[in-house]
Design a protein around this motif. Structure first.
Motif, PDB file in Angstrom:
ATOM      1  N   THR A 124      -8.904  16.262   3.908  1.00  0.00           N
ATOM      2  CA  THR A 124      -9.357  16.453   2.528  1.00  0.00           C
ATOM      3  C   THR A 124      -8.728  17.705   1.936  1.00  0.00           C
ATOM      4  OG1 THR A 124     -11.449  15.354   3.004  1.00  0.00           O
ATOM      5  CG2 THR A 124     -11.395  16.793   1.062  1.00  0.00           C
ATOM      6  N   ARG A 125      -8.710  18.748   2.701  1.00  0.00           N
ATOM      7  CA  ARG A 125      -8.133  20.017   2.231  1.00  0.00           C
ATOM      8  C   ARG A 125      -6.659  19.849   1.887  1.00  0.00           C
ATOM      9  NH1 ARG A 125      -9.621  25.348   1.130  1.00  0.00           N
ATOM     10  NH2 ARG A 125      -7.852  26.691   1.531  1.00  0.00           N
ATOM     11  N   LEU A 126      -5.915  19.119   2.704  1.00  0.00           N
ATOM     12  CA  LEU A 126      -4.490  18.917   2.454  1.00  0.00           C
ATOM     13  C   LEU A 126      -4.235  18.037   1.235  1.00  0.00           C
ATOM     14  CD1 LEU A 126      -3.184  18.465   6.089  1.00  0.00           C
ATOM     15  CD2 LEU A 126      -2.691  20.362   4.530  1.00  0.00           C
ATOM     16  N   HIS A 127      -5.096  17.059   1.003  1.00  0.00           N
ATOM     17  CA  HIS A 127      -4.900  16.151  -0.128  1.00  0.00           C
ATOM     18  C   HIS A 127      -5.507  16.668  -1.424  1.00  0.00           C
ATOM     19  CE1 HIS A 127      -4.155  13.245   3.245  1.00  0.00           C
ATOM     20  NE2 HIS A 127      -3.079  13.139   2.504  1.00  0.00           N
ATOM     21  N   HIS A 128      -6.396  17.637  -1.317  1.00  0.00           N
ATOM     22  CA  HIS A 128      -7.036  18.223  -2.501  1.00  0.00           C
ATOM     23  C   HIS A 128      -7.067  19.745  -2.346  1.00  0.00           C
ATOM     24  CE1 HIS A 128      -8.223  14.181  -3.506  1.00  0.00           C
ATOM     25  NE2 HIS A 128      -8.877  14.056  -2.363  1.00  0.00           N
ATOM     26  N   PRO A 129      -5.899  20.368  -2.427  1.00  0.00           N
ATOM     27  CA  PRO A 129      -5.858  21.832  -2.237  1.00  0.00           C
ATOM     28  C   PRO A 129      -6.630  22.536  -3.366  1.00  0.00           C
ATOM     29  CG  PRO A 129      -3.723  21.013  -2.965  1.00  0.00           C
ATOM     30  CD  PRO A 129      -4.592  19.813  -2.734  1.00  0.00           C
ATOM     31  N   PRO A 130      -7.139  23.702  -3.058  1.00  0.00           N
ATOM     32  CA  PRO A 130      -7.866  24.446  -4.109  1.00  0.00           C
ATOM     33  C   PRO A 130      -6.907  24.831  -5.233  1.00  0.00           C
ATOM     34  CG  PRO A 130      -7.589  25.794  -2.119  1.00  0.00           C
ATOM     35  CD  PRO A 130      -7.057  24.421  -1.806  1.00  0.00           C
ATOM     36  N   ALA A 131      -7.480  24.989  -6.403  1.00  0.00           N
ATOM     37  CA  ALA A 131      -6.669  25.391  -7.576  1.00  0.00           C
ATOM     38  C   ALA A 131      -6.135  26.796  -7.366  1.00  0.00           C
ATOM     39  CB  ALA A 131      -7.530  25.324  -8.830  1.00  0.00           C
ATOM     40  N   VAL A 132      -4.923  27.018  -7.832  1.00  0.00           N
ATOM     41  CA  VAL A 132      -4.292  28.330  -7.708  1.00  0.00           C
ATOM     42  C   VAL A 132      -4.814  29.216  -8.825  1.00  0.00           C
ATOM     43  CG1 VAL A 132      -2.094  29.566  -7.720  1.00  0.00           C
ATOM     44  CG2 VAL A 132      -2.239  27.268  -6.738  1.00  0.00           C
ATOM     45  N   ARG A 133      -5.261  30.409  -8.473  1.00  0.00           N
ATOM     46  CA  ARG A 133      -5.784  31.361  -9.476  1.00  0.00           C
ATOM     47  C   ARG A 133      -4.628  32.159 -10.082  1.00  0.00           C
ATOM     48  NH1 ARG A 133     -11.260  33.789  -6.854  1.00  0.00           N
ATOM     49  NH2 ARG A 133     -11.774  31.918  -5.693  1.00  0.00           N
TER      50      ARG A 133
END
Length: 131
Positions: free
Chosen positions: A121-130
């Motif tokens: 999940t983390r790889l397919h939905h990376p957190p938004a870049v600040r």
């Protein structure tokens, strides 16, 4: 059958089969004229029991104990009723221990699958870049 065929059928290495022989868990039923170990189907089944017990974390002594109990029950020569009941109880104890270990392994597998899913999940939905 020769040790190579037994190794292929049991998915155990030749070295492991020889180790189990030295530990007294399995004995080849015969030897060829050339000195090669010869095994029967019963020997293969015995090795499969050992392989399954090993996967559940049983020790060589525990394997030996269970095999002794089942050998004596299968032989059934001169067992009194009390001795037979005691042997059956020994086998039941191993059954309980195996079931408990399977339950622990299932829980461990569920945690591992959850962790792998988290990474996916983390790889397919990376957190938004600040910014």
């Amino acid at each position: 059958m020769r040790i190579g065929e037994v190794a292929a059928r049991t998915e155990l290495s030749l070295r492991t089969i020889r180790h189990y022989e030295q530990a007294g868990l399995v004995t080849p039923s015969a030897r060829s004229q050339g000195g090669f170990r010869l095994y029967t189907e019963a020997d293969v089944q015995r090795l499969m029991v050992v392989r399954r017990m090993k996967a559940l974390g049983f020790t060589l002594d525990q394997m030996r104990d269970l095999l002794d109990a089942t050998d004596r029950l299968d032989g059934d020569t001169g067992l009194g009723p009390d001795e037979r009941r005691a042997l059956i109880e020994r086998v039941r104890e191993y059954e309980r221990a195996a079931t408990e270990q399977v339950d622990r392994l299932r829980a461990q597998l569920a945690r591992a699958e959850d962790f792998a899913a988290t990474l996916t999940t983390r790889l397919h939905h990376p957190p938004a870049v600040r910014s």
